[in-house]
Design a protein around this motif. Sequence first.
Motif, PDB file in Angstrom:
ATOM      1  N   GLY A   1     -48.320 -20.854 -85.973  1.00 23.54           N
ATOM      2  CA  GLY A   1     -47.201 -19.927 -85.995  1.00 23.54           C
ATOM      3  C   GLY A   1     -45.855 -20.627 -85.937  1.00 23.54           C
ATOM      4  N   THR A   2     -44.846 -19.879 -85.487  1.00 21.27           N
ATOM      5  CA  THR A   2     -43.490 -20.407 -85.376  1.00 21.27           C
ATOM      6  C   THR A   2     -43.437 -21.529 -84.341  1.00 21.27           C
ATOM      7  N   LEU A   3     -42.657 -22.565 -84.634  1.00 21.85           N
ATOM      8  CA  LEU A   3     -42.510 -23.701 -83.725  1.00 21.85           C
ATOM      9  C   LEU A   3     -41.080 -23.754 -83.200  1.00 21.85           C
ATOM     10  N   PHE A   4     -40.947 -24.067 -81.923  1.00 22.45           N
ATOM     11  CA  PHE A   4     -39.608 -24.263 -81.369  1.00 22.45           C
ATOM     12  C   PHE A   4     -38.972 -25.478 -82.037  1.00 22.45           C
ATOM     13  N   PRO A   5     -37.695 -25.370 -82.438  1.00 22.81           N
ATOM     14  CA  PRO A   5     -37.040 -26.483 -83.160  1.00 22.81           C
ATOM     15  C   PRO A   5     -37.137 -27.822 -82.435  1.00 22.81           C
ATOM     16  N   GLY A   6     -37.004 -27.822 -81.123  1.00 20.37           N
ATOM     17  CA  GLY A   6     -37.034 -29.080 -80.381  1.00 20.37           C
ATOM     18  C   GLY A   6     -38.418 -29.697 -80.276  1.00 20.37           C
ATOM     19  N   LEU A   7     -39.458 -28.864 -80.471  1.00 27.75           N
ATOM     20  CA  LEU A   7     -40.830 -29.353 -80.313  1.00 27.75           C
ATOM     21  C   LEU A   7     -41.533 -29.623 -81.637  1.00 27.75           C
ATOM     22  N   SER A   8     -40.957 -29.161 -82.730  1.00 33.81           N
ATOM     23  CA  SER A   8     -41.652 -29.256 -84.015  1.00 33.81           C
ATOM     24  C   SER A   8     -41.977 -30.696 -84.401  1.00 33.81           C
ATOM     25  N   HIS A   9     -41.054 -31.626 -84.117  1.00 38.14           N
ATOM     26  CA  HIS A   9     -41.287 -33.029 -84.464  1.00 38.14           C
ATOM     27  C   HIS A   9     -42.468 -33.591 -83.671  1.00 38.14           C
ATOM     28  N   LEU A  10     -42.565 -33.229 -82.395  1.00 28.42           N
ATOM     29  CA  LEU A  10     -43.680 -33.695 -81.573  1.00 28.42           C
ATOM     30  C   LEU A  10     -45.007 -33.090 -82.038  1.00 28.42           C
ATOM     31  N   VAL A  11     -44.950 -31.820 -82.422  1.00 32.73           N
ATOM     32  CA  VAL A  11     -46.163 -31.163 -82.933  1.00 32.73           C
ATOM     33  C   VAL A  11     -46.663 -31.877 -84.182  1.00 32.73           C
ATOM     34  N   ARG A  12     -45.739 -32.258 -85.055  1.00 33.78           N
ATOM     35  CA  ARG A  12     -46.120 -32.969 -86.284  1.00 33.78           C
ATOM     36  C   ARG A  12     -46.750 -34.330 -85.965  1.00 33.78           C
ATOM     37  N   MET A  13     -46.188 -35.027 -84.999  1.00 36.19           N
ATOM     38  CA  MET A  13     -46.666 -36.378 -84.682  1.00 36.19           C
ATOM     39  C   MET A  13     -48.032 -36.374 -84.011  1.00 36.19           C
ATOM     40  N   PHE A  14     -48.230 -35.452 -83.062  1.00 33.72           N
ATOM     41  CA  PHE A  14     -49.406 -35.542 -82.208  1.00 33.72           C
ATOM     42  C   PHE A  14     -50.471 -34.471 -82.445  1.00 33.72           C
ATOM     43  N   ASP A  15     -50.082 -33.338 -83.028  1.00 35.93           N
ATOM     44  CA  ASP A  15     -51.035 -32.233 -83.069  1.00 35.93           C
ATOM     45  C   ASP A  15     -51.440 -31.843 -84.482  1.00 35.93           C
ATOM     46  N   ILE A  16     -50.531 -31.260 -85.253  1.00 33.48           N
ATOM     47  CA  ILE A  16     -50.900 -30.700 -86.544  1.00 33.48           C
ATOM     48  C   ILE A  16     -49.892 -31.115 -87.614  1.00 33.48           C
ATOM     49  N   PRO A  17     -50.230 -32.069 -88.463  1.00 32.72           N
ATOM     50  CA  PRO A  17     -49.308 -32.559 -89.508  1.00 32.72           C
ATOM     51  C   PRO A  17     -49.023 -31.485 -90.559  1.00 32.72           C
ATOM     52  N   LEU A  18     -47.993 -31.724 -91.347  1.00 28.82           N
ATOM     53  CA  LEU A  18     -47.685 -30.828 -92.458  1.00 28.82           C
ATOM     54  C   LEU A  18     -48.791 -30.852 -93.512  1.00 28.82           C
ATOM     55  N   GLY A  19     -48.949 -29.740 -94.213  1.00 23.89           N
ATOM     56  CA  GLY A  19     -49.924 -29.683 -95.290  1.00 23.89           C
ATOM     57  C   GLY A  19     -51.334 -29.453 -94.797  1.00 23.89           C
TER      58      GLY A  19
ATOM     59  N   ASN B   1     -54.994 -30.613 -93.682  1.00 25.33           N
ATOM     60  CA  ASN B   1     -55.615 -31.763 -93.040  1.00 25.33           C
ATOM     61  C   ASN B   1     -56.989 -31.389 -92.504  1.00 25.33           C
ATOM     62  N   THR B   2     -57.923 -32.340 -92.533  1.00 21.49           N
ATOM     63  CA  THR B   2     -59.256 -32.078 -91.999  1.00 21.49           C
ATOM     64  C   THR B   2     -59.196 -31.989 -90.478  1.00 21.49           C
TER      65      THR B   2
ATOM     66  N   THR C   1     -56.688 -27.678 -91.127  1.00 18.84           N
ATOM     67  CA  THR C   1     -55.483 -27.058 -90.587  1.00 18.84           C
ATOM     68  C   THR C   1     -54.383 -27.121 -91.641  1.00 18.84           C
ATOM     69  N   PHE C   2     -53.517 -26.121 -91.615  1.00 24.78           N
ATOM     70  CA  PHE C   2     -52.391 -26.098 -92.527  1.00 24.78           C
ATOM     71  C   PHE C   2     -51.105 -26.091 -91.713  1.00 24.78           C
ATOM     72  N   GLY C   3     -50.314 -27.149 -91.881  1.00 21.52           N
ATOM     73  CA  GLY C   3     -49.040 -27.250 -91.192  1.00 21.52           C
ATOM     74  C   GLY C   3     -47.887 -26.875 -92.102  1.00 21.52           C
ATOM     75  N   TRP C   4     -46.972 -26.071 -91.586  1.00 24.26           N
ATOM     76  CA  TRP C   4     -45.777 -25.690 -92.344  1.00 24.26           C
ATOM     77  C   TRP C   4     -44.561 -25.871 -91.439  1.00 24.26           C
ATOM     78  N   SER C   5     -43.371 -25.549 -91.925  1.00 27.87           N
ATOM     79  CA  SER C   5     -42.147 -25.839 -91.171  1.00 27.87           C
ATOM     80  C   SER C   5     -42.101 -25.142 -89.822  1.00 27.87           C
ATOM     81  N   GLY C   6     -42.688 -23.945 -89.727  1.00 32.41           N
ATOM     82  CA  GLY C   6     -42.673 -23.209 -88.473  1.00 32.41           C
ATOM     83  C   GLY C   6     -41.338 -22.561 -88.153  1.00 32.41           C
ATOM     84  N   LYS C   7     -40.442 -22.491 -89.119  1.00 33.62           N
ATOM     85  CA  LYS C   7     -39.120 -21.909 -88.882  1.00 33.62           C
ATOM     86  C   LYS C   7     -39.201 -20.380 -88.814  1.00 33.62           C
ATOM     87  N   LEU C   8     -38.348 -19.792 -87.974  1.00 33.00           N
ATOM     88  CA  LEU C   8     -38.279 -18.343 -87.849  1.00 33.00           C
ATOM     89  C   LEU C   8     -37.418 -17.801 -88.980  1.00 33.00           C
TER      90      LEU C   8
END
Length: 252
Positions: A27-45, A47-48, A79-86
């Motif tokens: 779902g939507t990601l908080f702007p300050g946390l989105s970079h951390l989510v991409r690095m450690f949890d769910i990348p963009l696009g 992924n297996t 998993t499918f990662g997207w920008s998460g912007k509101l």
Amino acid sequence: MFKNKFFIFLLCFYAYNINALNVLVHGTLFPGLSHLVRMFDIPLGMNTAHALNKSYAHGRMVHLLSQNSSIFSIDSFYTFGWSGKLSFNARKLAALDLYRELKSLKLSLKDPNESINLICHSHGGNVALLLTEIVQEYQDNEFFIDRLILLATPVQKATENYVSNVIFKKVYLFYSEGDLTQVLDPQGLYSSSKNEEKQIPLFSKRVFSPTPNLKQARVLVDDYDPKHIDFIWKDILIKSLEKMIQLLDRED
């Protein structure tokens, strides 16, 4: 005789589901946390799921869902990662990317009959519903989602009618009366259509109007109304998702 029939039923059920592609859309990601989510949890696009870290929310959720499951096999989980912007526009762009990724994934597997299950948390569900617009724009008559599973998805004016579209064979919405986040998205304030702003409610709704392909259920955990984050974090709720789907399939 009954045992033999029951065993045959189980085999057929497993054979139907083993070929399903399962895709988790966040779902939507908080702007300050989105970079951390991409690095450690769910990348963009796309992924297996095997590549996800079990220590973080979405990776943990995927592995919990796939444990002893006949539907959510880890070997066919993505998993499918997207920008998460509101933003309505961000979700529309994400829907286009999701459509292209799903088409590419099915082509790579060389199985045109591969069924697709989308498991969507929060506004990830509205990304999935916007596939309706993408399919119409591409005039694609061969694109279908077998199960669209919506977890605490805000029901909004822009997408609520899409739930009945023929591309979604079965839709399940699970919600909680204790989830304020689901309904507090101020859709009326950031609508992309200025001409329709007065017709758009300020806040989102919890449930859709009934349609033949839709089943909706309020979730309680030990008489407790789960919060928004519980749908991707609370063990018992995640592990019970497959059973909840099966229960709804048996209900009229």
